[in-house]
Design a protein around this motif. Structure first.
Motif, PDB file in Angstrom:
ATOM      1  N   GLU A  17       0.849  -1.198   0.000  1.00 15.20           N
ATOM      2  CA  GLU A  17       0.000   0.000   0.000  1.00 15.20           C
ATOM      3  C   GLU A  17       0.884   1.247   0.000  1.00 15.20           C
ATOM      4  OE1 GLU A  17      -2.364   1.761   3.617  1.00 15.20           O
ATOM      5  OE2 GLU A  17      -3.550   0.177   2.656  1.00 15.20           O
ATOM      6  N   LEU A  18       0.647   2.123  -0.966  1.00 17.81           N
ATOM      7  CA  LEU A  18       1.410   3.363  -1.076  1.00 17.81           C
ATOM      8  C   LEU A  18       0.831   4.400  -0.121  1.00 17.81           C
ATOM      9  CD1 LEU A  18       3.596   5.006  -2.553  1.00 17.81           C
ATOM     10  CD2 LEU A  18       1.847   5.572  -4.267  1.00 17.81           C
ATOM     11  N   ASN A  19       1.676   4.916   0.758  1.00 19.01           N
ATOM     12  CA  ASN A  19       1.280   6.000   1.655  1.00 19.01           C
ATOM     13  C   ASN A  19       1.450   7.325   0.919  1.00 19.01           C
ATOM     14  OD1 ASN A  19       0.950   4.600   4.429  1.00 19.01           O
ATOM     15  ND2 ASN A  19       2.855   3.799   3.629  1.00 19.01           N
ATOM     16  N   GLU A  20       0.601   8.251   1.208  1.00 21.89           N
ATOM     17  CA  GLU A  20       0.639   9.559   0.558  1.00 21.89           C
ATOM     18  C   GLU A  20       1.870  10.346   0.996  1.00 21.89           C
ATOM     19  OE1 GLU A  20      -2.054  13.511   0.823  1.00 21.89           O
ATOM     20  OE2 GLU A  20      -3.138  11.613   0.638  1.00 21.89           O
ATOM     21  N   GLY A  21       2.433  11.095   0.077  1.00 21.66           N
ATOM     22  CA  GLY A  21       3.499  12.027   0.423  1.00 21.66           C
ATOM     23  C   GLY A  21       4.856  11.655  -0.127  1.00 21.66           C
ATOM     24  N   ARG A  22       5.777  12.589   0.082  1.00 25.42           N
ATOM     25  CA  ARG A  22       7.178  12.439  -0.307  1.00 25.42           C
ATOM     26  C   ARG A  22       7.973  12.444   0.993  1.00 25.42           C
ATOM     27  NH1 ARG A  22       8.011  14.368  -5.755  1.00 25.42           N
ATOM     28  NH2 ARG A  22      10.059  15.161  -5.199  1.00 25.42           N
ATOM     29  N   TYR A  23       8.885  11.491   1.144  1.00 29.16           N
ATOM     30  CA  TYR A  23       9.636  11.319   2.385  1.00 29.16           C
ATOM     31  C   TYR A  23      11.125  11.426   2.108  1.00 29.16           C
ATOM     32  CZ  TYR A  23       5.180   9.963   4.190  1.00 29.16           C
ATOM     33  OH  TYR A  23       3.852  10.003   4.561  1.00 29.16           O
ATOM     34  N   VAL A  24      11.857  11.949   3.079  1.00 30.15           N
ATOM     35  CA  VAL A  24      13.304  12.095   2.935  1.00 30.15           C
ATOM     36  C   VAL A  24      14.002  11.551   4.173  1.00 30.15           C
ATOM     37  CG1 VAL A  24      13.080  14.108   1.425  1.00 30.15           C
ATOM     38  CG2 VAL A  24      13.340  14.454   3.892  1.00 30.15           C
ATOM     39  N   PHE A  25      15.239  11.134   3.964  1.00 29.66           N
ATOM     40  CA  PHE A  25      16.114  10.694   5.048  1.00 29.66           C
ATOM     41  C   PHE A  25      17.031  11.862   5.369  1.00 29.66           C
ATOM     42  CE2 PHE A  25      14.547   6.844   3.390  1.00 29.66           C
ATOM     43  CZ  PHE A  25      14.801   5.808   4.281  1.00 29.66           C
ATOM     44  N   THR A  26      17.118  12.198   6.641  1.00 25.62           N
ATOM     45  CA  THR A  26      17.996  13.274   7.072  1.00 25.62           C
ATOM     46  C   THR A  26      18.593  12.871   8.416  1.00 25.62           C
ATOM     47  OG1 THR A  26      18.164  15.676   7.394  1.00 25.62           O
ATOM     48  CG2 THR A  26      16.158  14.603   8.210  1.00 25.62           C
ATOM     49  N   THR A  27      19.504  13.658   8.912  1.00 25.46           N
ATOM     50  CA  THR A  27      20.110  13.340  10.205  1.00 25.46           C
ATOM     51  C   THR A  27      20.273  14.606  11.030  1.00 25.46           C
ATOM     52  OG1 THR A  27      21.948  12.186  11.295  1.00 25.46           O
ATOM     53  CG2 THR A  27      22.479  13.482   9.343  1.00 25.46           C
ATOM     54  N   VAL A  28      20.141  14.434  12.339  1.00 24.69           N
ATOM     55  CA  VAL A  28      20.306  15.546  13.274  1.00 24.69           C
ATOM     56  C   VAL A  28      21.188  15.071  14.430  1.00 24.69           C
ATOM     57  CG1 VAL A  28      18.084  16.624  12.709  1.00 24.69           C
ATOM     58  CG2 VAL A  28      18.197  14.969  14.575  1.00 24.69           C
ATOM     59  N   PRO A  29      21.924  15.998  15.040  1.00 16.73           N
ATOM     60  CA  PRO A  29      22.706  15.611  16.216  1.00 16.73           C
ATOM     61  C   PRO A  29      21.798  15.650  17.452  1.00 16.73           C
ATOM     62  CG  PRO A  29      23.150  17.889  15.660  1.00 16.73           C
ATOM     63  CD  PRO A  29      22.191  17.369  14.630  1.00 16.73           C
ATOM     64  N   GLY A  30      21.652  14.563  18.139  1.00 14.18           N
ATOM     65  CA  GLY A  30      20.854  14.579  19.373  1.00 14.18           C
ATOM     66  C   GLY A  30      19.404  14.226  19.167  1.00 14.18           C
ATOM     67  N   THR A  31      18.526  15.108  19.617  1.00 18.16           N
ATOM     68  CA  THR A  31      17.092  14.790  19.642  1.00 18.16           C
ATOM     69  C   THR A  31      16.360  15.340  18.410  1.00 18.16           C
ATOM     70  OG1 THR A  31      16.595  16.780  20.896  1.00 18.16           O
ATOM     71  CG2 THR A  31      17.070  14.798  22.166  1.00 18.16           C
ATOM     72  N   VAL A  32      15.142  14.865  18.236  1.00 17.94           N
ATOM     73  CA  VAL A  32      14.299  15.296  17.120  1.00 17.94           C
ATOM     74  C   VAL A  32      13.907  16.760  17.332  1.00 17.94           C
ATOM     75  CG1 VAL A  32      12.105  14.913  15.939  1.00 17.94           C
ATOM     76  CG2 VAL A  32      13.406  12.962  16.823  1.00 17.94           C
ATOM     77  N   PRO A  33      14.168  17.623  16.357  1.00 21.37           N
ATOM     78  CA  PRO A  33      13.794  19.035  16.491  1.00 21.37           C
ATOM     79  C   PRO A  33      12.278  19.209  16.623  1.00 21.37           C
ATOM     80  CG  PRO A  33      15.330  18.735  14.673  1.00 21.37           C
ATOM     81  CD  PRO A  33      14.900  17.368  15.116  1.00 21.37           C
ATOM     82  N   GLU A  34      11.891  20.217  17.365  1.00 19.98           N
ATOM     83  CA  GLU A  34      10.481  20.543  17.542  1.00 19.98           C
ATOM     84  C   GLU A  34       9.847  20.823  16.179  1.00 19.98           C
ATOM     85  OE1 GLU A  34       8.012  23.981  19.835  1.00 19.98           O
ATOM     86  OE2 GLU A  34       9.736  23.106  20.880  1.00 19.98           O
ATOM     87  N   GLY A  35       8.617  20.367  16.014  1.00 17.99           N
ATOM     88  CA  GLY A  35       7.894  20.600  14.772  1.00 17.99           C
ATOM     89  C   GLY A  35       8.027  19.495  13.751  1.00 17.99           C
ATOM     90  N   LEU A  36       8.889  18.517  14.020  1.00 16.55           N
ATOM     91  CA  LEU A  36       9.037  17.386  13.105  1.00 16.55           C
ATOM     92  C   LEU A  36       8.281  16.182  13.645  1.00 16.55           C
ATOM     93  CD1 LEU A  36      12.807  17.431  12.095  1.00 16.55           C
ATOM     94  CD2 LEU A  36      10.859  18.347  10.849  1.00 16.55           C
ATOM     95  N   THR A  37       7.666  15.445  12.740  1.00 20.14           N
ATOM     96  CA  THR A  37       6.966  14.215  13.105  1.00 20.14           C
ATOM     97  C   THR A  37       7.534  13.086  12.251  1.00 20.14           C
ATOM     98  OG1 THR A  37       4.982  15.541  13.489  1.00 20.14           O
ATOM     99  CG2 THR A  37       4.692  13.162  13.394  1.00 20.14           C
ATOM    100  N   PRO A  38       8.664  12.518  12.675  1.00 19.62           N
ATOM    101  CA  PRO A  38       9.273  11.465  11.863  1.00 19.62           C
ATOM    102  C   PRO A  38       8.425  10.195  11.843  1.00 19.62           C
ATOM    103  CG  PRO A  38      10.546  11.844  13.868  1.00 19.62           C
ATOM    104  CD  PRO A  38       9.428  12.822  13.867  1.00 19.62           C
ATOM    105  N   VAL A  39       8.464   9.500  10.706  1.00 18.27           N
ATOM    106  CA  VAL A  39       7.815   8.191  10.626  1.00 18.27           C
ATOM    107  C   VAL A  39       8.804   7.094  10.987  1.00 18.27           C
ATOM    108  CG1 VAL A  39       6.069   8.937   8.979  1.00 18.27           C
ATOM    109  CG2 VAL A  39       8.197   7.952   8.122  1.00 18.27           C
ATOM    110  N   VAL A  40      10.093   7.422  10.980  1.00 15.76           N
ATOM    111  CA  VAL A  40      11.150   6.507  11.398  1.00 15.76           C
ATOM    112  C   VAL A  40      12.228   7.321  12.094  1.00 15.76           C
ATOM    113  CG1 VAL A  40      12.953   4.892  10.633  1.00 15.76           C
ATOM    114  CG2 VAL A  40      10.768   4.962   9.421  1.00 15.76           C
ATOM    115  N   THR A  41      12.773   6.768  13.178  1.00 14.97           N
ATOM    116  CA  THR A  41      13.971   7.336  13.796  1.00 14.97           C
ATOM    117  C   THR A  41      14.938   6.190  14.067  1.00 14.97           C
ATOM    118  OG1 THR A  41      13.117   7.143  16.057  1.00 14.97           O
ATOM    119  CG2 THR A  41      12.744   9.238  14.946  1.00 14.97           C
ATOM    120  N   VAL A  42      16.206   6.458  13.831  1.00 17.26           N
ATOM    121  CA  VAL A  42      17.254   5.479  14.108  1.00 17.26           C
ATOM    122  C   VAL A  42      18.394   6.219  14.793  1.00 17.26           C
ATOM    123  CG1 VAL A  42      18.883   3.804  13.148  1.00 17.26           C
ATOM    124  CG2 VAL A  42      16.650   4.127  12.057  1.00 17.26           C
TER     125      VAL A  42
END
Length: 131
Positions: A17-42
């Motif tokens: 099943e195709l989920n709607e939207g365009r997704y990107v892989f990015t990286t941040v140092p430390g914690t998830v920045p406010e305002g982001l809702t990741p579908v995956v975190t590693v």
């Protein structure tokens, strides 16, 4: 809530099943920045990898170089199932399509090139029909 582990049943019942939207892989140092809702975190030694909607990454000024479509395999796969990832990756590789796989508790999730999403779906549907 035991998942399926029989490869034939996993493949024949995967219902991609195709989920709607365009997704990107990015990286941040430390914690998830406010305002982001990741579908995956590693969490990695080098930083936290996030898979987020492209528009969220753009708003936050986060760098990325791969824009993906998100496909969910709707079969409830067991985490110890053997061969599903290999079969899916082999099918897509034969078509020249990259595939980044993330296993959730209930389902497997594939991130494929956004511009090839429908082609990937066709190949996955064909694999399911042959299984």
């Amino acid at each position: 809530m035991k998942g399926e582990s029989d490869l034939r049943l996993l493949l024949s019942g995967m219902r991609p099943e195709l989920n709607e939207g365009r997704y990107v892989f990015t990286t941040v140092p430390g914690t998830v920045p406010e305002g982001l809702t990741p579908v995956v975190t590693v969490a990695e030694h080098e930083g936290v990898t996030l898979v987020v909607r492209q528009e969220e990454a753009d708003r936050a000024g986060l760098a990325y170089d791969y824009v993906a479509a998100w496909i969910t395999l709707r079969v409830h796969s067991a985490l110890n199932a053997v061969g599903l990832t290999a079969a899916v990756a082999t099918e897509l590789a034969a078509a020249g399509l990259s595939c980044n796989v993330v296993a959730g508790f209930h389902h497997d999730h594939l991130f494929v090139p956004h511009d090839a999403a429908h082609e990937a779906l066709r190949h996955l549907t064909s694999l399911a029909a042959r299984s």
